[in-house]
Design an enzyme around this catalytic site. Structure first.
Site, short mmCIF file in Angstrom:
data_model
loop_
_atom_site.label_atom_id
_atom_site.label_comp_id
_atom_site.label_asym_id
_atom_site.label_seq_id
_atom_site.Cartn_x
_atom_site.Cartn_y
_atom_site.Cartn_z
N GLU A 289 0.83 -1.21 0.00
CA GLU A 289 0.00 0.00 0.00
C GLU A 289 0.87 1.26 0.00
O GLU A 289 0.44 2.31 -0.47
CB GLU A 289 -0.94 -0.02 1.22
CG GLU A 289 -2.26 0.66 0.97
CD GLU A 289 -3.27 0.47 2.10
OE1 GLU A 289 -2.91 -0.03 3.18
OE2 GLU A 289 -4.44 0.85 1.89
N HIS A 310 6.53 -27.22 -0.83
CA HIS A 310 5.88 -28.32 -1.54
C HIS A 310 4.83 -27.81 -2.51
O HIS A 310 4.00 -28.58 -3.00
CB HIS A 310 5.26 -29.27 -0.50
CG HIS A 310 6.30 -29.86 0.40
ND1 HIS A 310 6.83 -31.12 0.21
CD2 HIS A 310 6.96 -29.33 1.45
CE1 HIS A 310 7.75 -31.34 1.13
NE2 HIS A 310 7.86 -30.27 1.90
N LYS A 424 -14.16 1.09 -3.79
CA LYS A 424 -15.21 1.55 -2.86
C LYS A 424 -16.29 2.30 -3.62
O LYS A 424 -17.48 2.05 -3.42
CB LYS A 424 -14.61 2.49 -1.80
CG LYS A 424 -13.76 1.78 -0.78
CD LYS A 424 -13.36 2.77 0.31
CE LYS A 424 -12.22 2.21 1.13
NZ LYS A 424 -11.59 3.23 1.96
O1 PA5 Z 1 -3.10 1.67 5.99
C1 PA5 Z 1 -4.19 2.20 5.79
O2 PA5 Z 1 -4.36 3.41 5.88
C2 PA5 Z 1 -5.41 1.37 5.45
O3 PA5 Z 1 -5.08 0.03 5.32
C3 PA5 Z 1 -6.47 1.52 6.53
O4 PA5 Z 1 -5.92 1.16 7.77
C4 PA5 Z 1 -7.71 0.66 6.25
O5 PA5 Z 1 -8.24 1.00 5.01
C5 PA5 Z 1 -8.75 0.86 7.33
O6 PA5 Z 1 -9.11 2.20 7.42
P1 PA5 Z 1 -9.87 2.80 8.65
O7 PA5 Z 1 -8.98 2.71 9.84
O8 PA5 Z 1 -10.15 4.22 8.28
O9 PA5 Z 1 -11.11 2.00 8.85
#
Ligand code: PA5
Length: 452
Positions: A289, A310, A424
């Site tokens: 990410e 394996h 989303k």
């Molecule tokens: O690293 C990040 O920012 C994302 O993975 C968020 O943690 C994830 O989308 C969850 O978001 P939120 O804490 O707003 O529910």
């Protein structure tokens, strides 16, 4: 000193000393920008100083909260997704016993997770399982609007209220969210839940040393003080030198990018302990990410050895030469298990009788690493003496700093995630969420084929 050892001997056939050295000044420059908070995404660099700034009052508050909810709960449900759940899960599972028989003796509640998928069966079964358990809920969402988490929490809230009544249920819910914004903050204040704040300048995947990670880990019975000490230890160690060959975060961030520039577009994190499965899930999220944007970034993958030797082992040894491997090896096990001698020796294993299973695992790692290097897969090795809170704290901080450096090396903002909005918007359009009417029309008119 730190416990973590980084060894890049396994990339010597692919990357020269001079190629690494070229990055010396650049890496030092990026490090400086991270520390001074002057680089890309500078408003999200709060995590850099957090472990060192945690004071005793805050720690006491978290520990007391953990004691309060664990006192009347056999189970704690942690509802969150992505950075709002993987850090806690990575640490808890790294330290956990594997089997319930040992778990029951553990005086702390069992931690289970929700809101990290949209599986109807998963959540139905969870609620059924909770019917006869005493439990509390920690709901975590920085934005406070994440659909998966919000849906799971809606189910859990209803279940808790039916089971304990609205008044008692509210004392079994803790919300961890933004200080002011978002639906979860509003709901928590309206209902009177205990709340903890995720600092504004810390993004989800960098939040394990905030209440997001610390409260569930403390509730699981693990020593968060040691976890924080480990992170501070790593930070102090990294601050000691800007020498690229001595600073492990510099060396790891650089080496992986040199390999990437040579066509190694996939980094496979290989571990040899099932306890580390969720640690590699956390690592995948952190790097994927943070770096995967602007058409850039190494694809982070993970394998669980020896199981995957394996299966995926075949591809790694002889498939397309696209990858390098980073081995995460934790040496010492908590308990010894010696391989028994057998008089008949039908299975031919007497040659290892008397050895610990850990020694066999260690030889499996050595043998595999040699085979992979010879098969054209460069190997970076990260070793820990064993898995405990302090070592894991070191490792978490090491990866966060390395990831920030690596993101700066490829010139992306490692702290945003604009790409996750695309799915989303489509999902909201398809579900008919108010405000997404145009999206729905657009999707209905879409001429490109979509798999049914
Ligand atoms: O690293 C990040 O920012 C994302 O993975 C968020 O943690 C994830 O989308 C969850 O978001 P939120 O804490 O707003 O529910």
């Amino acid at each position: 000193m730190i416990d973590l050892r980084l060894n890049i001997d396994g990339v010597a056939d692919f990357v020269s000393h001079d190629e690494v050295k070229i990055f010396q000044n650049e890496t030092a420059f990026h490090f400086d920008n991270i520390l001074k908070k002057t680089g890309k995404g500078k408003d999200a660099l709060g995590w850099v100083d957090i472990p060192g700034n945690i004071n005793n009052d805050f720690l006491k508050q978290i520990l007391e909260e953990a004691d309060r909810i664990t006192a009347n709960s056999d189970v704690i449900v942690v509802a969150g997704i992505g950075g709002s759940y993987l850090g806690a899960r990575a640490v808890i599972e790294a330290l956990n016993n594997h089997f319930p028989i040992q778990q029951e003796k553990h005086k702390h509640p069992k931690i289970v997770f929700a809101g990290h998928n949209l599986s109807e069966d998963y959540h139905y079964q969870l609620l059924k399982w909770l019917d006869d358990k005493s439990y509390s809920v920690i709901v975590i969402s920085k934005s406070g609007t994440t659909t998966e988490t919000a849906i799971a929490f809606r189910f859990l809230k209803e279940h808790l209220e039916n089971k304990y009544g609205k008044k008692d249920a509210k004392n079994r819910i803790i919300a961890i969210t933004d200080a002011n914004k978002g639906a979860l903050r509003k709901l928590a204040e309206a209902e009177g839940y205990a709340t903890y704040t995720i600092p504004d300048n810390v993004g989800g995947r960098y939040s394990v040393f905030t209440p997001v990670g610390l409260l569930p880990i403390a509730a699981a019975g693990y020593d968060i003080k040691q976890l924080i000490n480990g992170a501070c230890n790593m930070k102090n160690y990294l601050l000691k030198t800007n020498d690229i060959f001595k600073n492990p975060a510099f060396l790891y961030a650089t080496t992986r990018n040199i390999l990437h520039n040579k066509g190694k577009v996939i980094e496979i994190m290989a571990h040899y302990l099932p306890n580390l499965y969720y640690f590699t899930e956390w690592w995948k999220q952190l790097f994927g990410e943070s770096e995967g944007k602007d058409n850039k970034g190494i694809f982070p993958a993970a394998v669980n050895f020896t199981s995957d030797l394996h299966s995926m082992g075949q591809y790694i040894q002889e498939g397309k030469r696209l990858m390098f491997e980073t081995v995460l090896f934790a040496g010492k096990n908590k308990k010894e298990l010696k391989i028994p001698k057998d008089n008949d020796d039908f299975d031919g294993l007497n040659y290892i009788a008397g050895k610990n299973l850990g020694q066999v695992n260690s030889m499996a790692e050595k043998g595999t690493t040699i085979a992979h290097i010879e098969g054209g897969v460069p190997v970076i090795k990260l070793s820990l003496s064993g898995l405990d809170e302090k070592n894991i704290g070191e490792l978490l901080y090491f990866f966060m700093m390395s990831c920030a450096l690596s993101g700066y090396i490829i010139n992306v903002n490692p702290f945003d995630q604009p790409g996750v909005e695309a799915y989303k918007a489509n999902m909201f359009g398809l579900l008919g969420k108010p405000g997404y009417e145009e999206k729905m029309k657009e999707l209905q008119k879409r001429t490109k084929k979509t798999p049914k």
